[in-house]
Design a protein around this motif. Structure first.
Motif, PDB file in Angstrom:
ATOM      1  N   LYS A 129     -17.551 -59.005 -56.049  1.00 30.60           N
ATOM      2  CA  LYS A 129     -18.574 -59.999 -55.730  1.00 30.60           C
ATOM      3  C   LYS A 129     -18.651 -60.417 -56.633  1.00 30.60           C
ATOM      4  N   GLN A 130     -19.550 -59.774 -57.940  1.00 30.49           N
ATOM      5  CA  GLN A 130     -20.397 -59.450 -58.786  1.00 30.49           C
ATOM      6  C   GLN A 130     -19.942 -60.663 -59.868  1.00 30.49           C
ATOM      7  N   ASN A 131     -20.355 -61.089 -60.601  1.00 26.94           N
ATOM      8  CA  ASN A 131     -19.704 -62.046 -61.465  1.00 26.94           C
ATOM      9  C   ASN A 131     -18.928 -61.071 -62.466  1.00 26.94           C
ATOM     10  N   PRO A 132     -17.971 -60.857 -63.305  1.00 27.08           N
ATOM     11  CA  PRO A 132     -17.252 -60.233 -64.347  1.00 27.08           C
ATOM     12  C   PRO A 132     -18.001 -59.752 -64.775  1.00 27.08           C
ATOM     13  N   THR A 155     -13.547 -45.661 -77.073  1.00 23.02           N
ATOM     14  CA  THR A 155     -12.691 -44.821 -75.855  1.00 23.02           C
ATOM     15  C   THR A 155     -13.230 -44.491 -74.609  1.00 23.02           C
ATOM     16  N   ASN A 156     -15.151 -44.238 -74.939  1.00 22.71           N
ATOM     17  CA  ASN A 156     -15.888 -43.322 -73.748  1.00 22.71           C
ATOM     18  C   ASN A 156     -16.002 -44.705 -73.491  1.00 22.71           C
ATOM     19  N   PHE A 157     -16.408 -45.751 -73.935  1.00 26.68           N
ATOM     20  CA  PHE A 157     -16.514 -47.026 -72.933  1.00 26.68           C
ATOM     21  C   PHE A 157     -15.720 -46.642 -71.936  1.00 26.68           C
ATOM     22  N   ILE A 158     -14.326 -47.240 -71.676  1.00 26.01           N
ATOM     23  CA  ILE A 158     -13.003 -47.368 -71.715  1.00 26.01           C
ATOM     24  C   ILE A 158     -12.803 -46.124 -70.830  1.00 26.01           C
ATOM     25  N   GLU A 163     -10.716 -56.053 -76.929  1.00 22.75           N
ATOM     26  CA  GLU A 163      -9.778 -56.778 -76.076  1.00 22.75           C
ATOM     27  C   GLU A 163     -10.476 -56.422 -75.263  1.00 22.75           C
ATOM     28  N   TRP A 164     -10.485 -55.581 -74.032  1.00 21.57           N
ATOM     29  CA  TRP A 164     -10.649 -55.352 -72.542  1.00 21.57           C
ATOM     30  C   TRP A 164     -11.919 -56.045 -72.458  1.00 21.57           C
ATOM     31  N   ARG A 165     -12.693 -56.373 -73.223  1.00 20.75           N
ATOM     32  CA  ARG A 165     -14.056 -57.399 -73.021  1.00 20.75           C
ATOM     33  C   ARG A 165     -13.580 -58.274 -72.434  1.00 20.75           C
TER      34      ARG A 165
END
Length: 210
Positions: free
Chosen positions: A148-151, A171-174, A203-205
């Motif tokens: 429901k949130q804006n990604p 890595t810890n972020f992920i 790249e994830w972002r």
């Protein structure tokens, strides 16, 4: 009609502490047969998972997403499970997708894997000893993502909370992100984990359509 060999190669990946995936099967380590997602769970492969060599192999894989390619001598039980009556390689009579690996690049995945593992270990060493990743749910002031949130806005809040707790390594972020996802967003996470890995947060972002 294929000719049955006396041995098979199995590509096994550790997906969680007690979850292992059979990612592929090969007769020659050049042509690999990839299993459908619903058939990759190693526990479904009863004849294979009880073999002593496989048990020793999964015990030797320590990091999450670590893997081994192991050769197993075929017996009647394995032949029945991985070949059909026409001697085609399959799993319980389900034909598998064929993937040919270029010999010139066969060693590259192993090199990339080692580099990934080194970066992950460095990230774990850099994490504040007083803060464990499994504590993020308790310490982050952040609701789990529920679609429901804006990604984009949610990801920014997640990043801010990570920095506030001195989680600075990609890595810890992920790894922290997975504690805030469930349902289809968790499927998105698992898919990106396979495609991108654990070190490229930028790249994830870009793929933040959770």
């Amino acid at each position: 009609m294929a000719s049955i060999t006396s041995k098979l190669y199995f590509h096994i990946i550790k997906r969680n502490n007690d979850e292992f995936e059979l990612a592929g099967i090969s007769e020659n380590k050049e042509t690999w047969y990839v299993l459908p997602e619903e058939m990759k769970d190693l526990s479904l492969h009863e004849a294979l998972s009880t073999k002593r060599a496989i048990i020793n192999t999964i015990n030797s894989i320590k990091p999450i997403n670590g893997y081994r390619k192991i050769c197993i001598k075929l017996d009647d039980e394995l032949r029945k499970e991985y070949y059909d009556e026409d001697e085609n390689l399959c799993f319980l009579d389900n034909m598998l997708e064929e993937k040919i690996i270029d010999n010139k690049h066969r060693d590259e995945p192993d090199d990339n894997f080692l580099n990934e593992r080194i970066k992950e270990l460095e990230a774990k060493l850099s994490l504040n000893d007083n803060f464990k990743l499994q504590d993020v749910e308790k310490k982050f002031i952040l609701d789990k993502f529920n679609k429901k949130q804006n990604p984009t806005e949610w990801i920014e809040k997640f990043e801010n909370e990570s920095r506030r707790h001195k989680i600075l390594n990609p890595t810890n972020f992920i790894e922290a992100l997975r504690f805030f996802l469930s349902g289809s967003p968790k499927d998105w996470y698992e898919s990106n984990l396979k495609k991108i890995g654990l070190t490229n947060w930028s790249e994830w972002r870009k793929k933040n359509r959770i």
